[in-house]
Scaffold this motif. Structure first.
Motif, PDB file in Angstrom:
ATOM      1  N   LEU A 225      -9.506   9.723   3.182  1.00  0.00           N
ATOM      2  CA  LEU A 225      -8.605   9.691   4.328  1.00  0.00           C
ATOM      3  C   LEU A 225      -8.326  11.094   4.848  1.00  0.00           C
ATOM      4  O   LEU A 225      -7.967  11.268   6.005  1.00  0.00           O
ATOM      5  N   LEU A 226      -8.558  12.111   4.039  1.00  0.00           N
ATOM      6  CA  LEU A 226      -8.367  13.482   4.511  1.00  0.00           C
ATOM      7  C   LEU A 226      -9.615  14.026   5.188  1.00  0.00           C
ATOM      8  O   LEU A 226      -9.570  15.052   5.837  1.00  0.00           O
TER       9      LEU A 226
ATOM     10  N   ILE B 128      -2.045   5.762   5.864  1.00  0.00           N
ATOM     11  CA  ILE B 128      -2.938   5.194   4.847  1.00  0.00           C
ATOM     12  C   ILE B 128      -2.577   5.729   3.463  1.00  0.00           C
ATOM     13  O   ILE B 128      -2.551   4.985   2.476  1.00  0.00           O
ATOM     14  N   LEU B 129      -2.262   7.018   3.389  1.00  0.00           N
ATOM     15  CA  LEU B 129      -1.864   7.609   2.104  1.00  0.00           C
ATOM     16  C   LEU B 129      -0.596   6.943   1.588  1.00  0.00           C
ATOM     17  O   LEU B 129      -0.510   6.591   0.407  1.00  0.00           O
TER      18      LEU B 129
ATOM     19  N   GLU C  79      -2.932  10.985  16.818  1.00  0.00           N
ATOM     20  CA  GLU C  79      -2.778   9.627  16.302  1.00  0.00           C
ATOM     21  C   GLU C  79      -3.623   9.428  15.051  1.00  0.00           C
ATOM     22  O   GLU C  79      -3.217   8.739  14.112  1.00  0.00           O
ATOM     23  N   GLN C  80      -4.791  10.038  15.016  1.00  0.00           N
ATOM     24  CA  GLN C  80      -5.671   9.944  13.856  1.00  0.00           C
ATOM     25  C   GLN C  80      -5.003  10.590  12.633  1.00  0.00           C
ATOM     26  O   GLN C  80      -5.062  10.049  11.531  1.00  0.00           O
ATOM     27  N   ASN C  81      -4.349  11.716  12.820  1.00  0.00           N
ATOM     28  CA  ASN C  81      -3.635  12.367  11.723  1.00  0.00           C
ATOM     29  C   ASN C  81      -2.483  11.500  11.225  1.00  0.00           C
ATOM     30  O   ASN C  81      -2.257  11.376  10.027  1.00  0.00           O
TER      31      ASN C  81
ATOM     32  N   GLU D 217       1.104   0.390  -2.515  1.00  0.00           N
ATOM     33  CA  GLU D 217       0.316  -0.649  -3.181  1.00  0.00           C
ATOM     34  C   GLU D 217      -0.047  -0.266  -4.609  1.00  0.00           C
ATOM     35  O   GLU D 217      -0.780  -0.987  -5.275  1.00  0.00           O
ATOM     36  N   GLU D 218       0.435   0.879  -5.084  1.00  0.00           N
ATOM     37  CA  GLU D 218       0.217   1.389  -6.436  1.00  0.00           C
ATOM     38  C   GLU D 218      -1.249   1.603  -6.759  1.00  0.00           C
ATOM     39  O   GLU D 218      -1.682   1.442  -7.893  1.00  0.00           O
ATOM     40  N   LYS D 219      -2.039   1.999  -5.748  1.00  0.00           N
ATOM     41  CA  LYS D 219      -3.434   2.363  -5.985  1.00  0.00           C
ATOM     42  C   LYS D 219      -3.537   3.806  -6.454  1.00  0.00           C
ATOM     43  O   LYS D 219      -4.555   4.189  -7.024  1.00  0.00           O
ATOM     44  N   ILE D 220      -2.510   4.615  -6.162  1.00  0.00           N
ATOM     45  CA  ILE D 220      -2.458   5.996  -6.637  1.00  0.00           C
ATOM     46  C   ILE D 220      -1.093   6.232  -7.269  1.00  0.00           C
ATOM     47  O   ILE D 220      -0.114   5.548  -6.943  1.00  0.00           O
TER      48      ILE D 220
END
Length: 149
Positions: free
Chosen positions: A53-54, A76-77, A68-70, A83-86
């Motif tokens: 994502l970076l 997303i981060l 907007e992309q930033n 969602e506890e993916k990281i």
């Protein structure tokens, strides 16, 4: 890396299965084609790291779409953390990295204004790209280029 290894194993299995089902010249050719396609697909989709994502974030956005992309990258981060993916530490490290290199407003050396506009350089030829990265920033108040003394 794991997906490349899995793709290679799957390619070998598919290659031998096609070899056993089809006669010699056709089985060899189709086996190589299918195995190559599987390996190519695995390599193409394995290039995305977990920090992807970076990868598409602009450090110095020059138009509204890039801003907007930033914002989307930061969203997303946050979603991955929720969602506890990281882990929390990983989230904070990535967010700090994101904010450290995030767009910081400029200040004009002459008038102190923070309002700049991007002026694309005119290109010779028939290039029809409207969002070119070639150009400079100009102060909207005094009209000086950003790097003029």
């Amino acid at each position: 890396m794991r997906s490349i290894l899995l793709g290679a194993v799957l390619a070998i299995v598919v290659f031998f299965l096609i070899q056993t089902v089809m006669p010699f010249p056709y089985g060899l050719i189709l086996g190589i084609v299918f195995a190559g396609a599987i390996v190519w697909y695995a390599k193409k989709h394995a290039s995305r790291s977990k920090d992807s994502l970076l990868n598409y974030r602009r450090v110095d956005p020059i138009n509204e779409y890039e801003k907007e992309q930033n914002d989307e990258a930061l969203r997303i981060l946050e979603k991955k953390y929720i969602e506890e993916k990281i882990t929390k530490e990983e989230y904070l490290n990535r967010k700090k990295e994101f904010e450290d290199s995030e767009y910081n407003p400029r200040k004009c050396k002459f008038c102190g204004s923070e309002e700049f506009e991007f002026v694309p350089e005119e290109q010779i030829g028939s290039s029809s790209e409207s969002d070119s990265d070639l150009g400079y920033y100009k102060c909207e108040k005094c009209g000086k280029k950003e790097n003029e003394n």
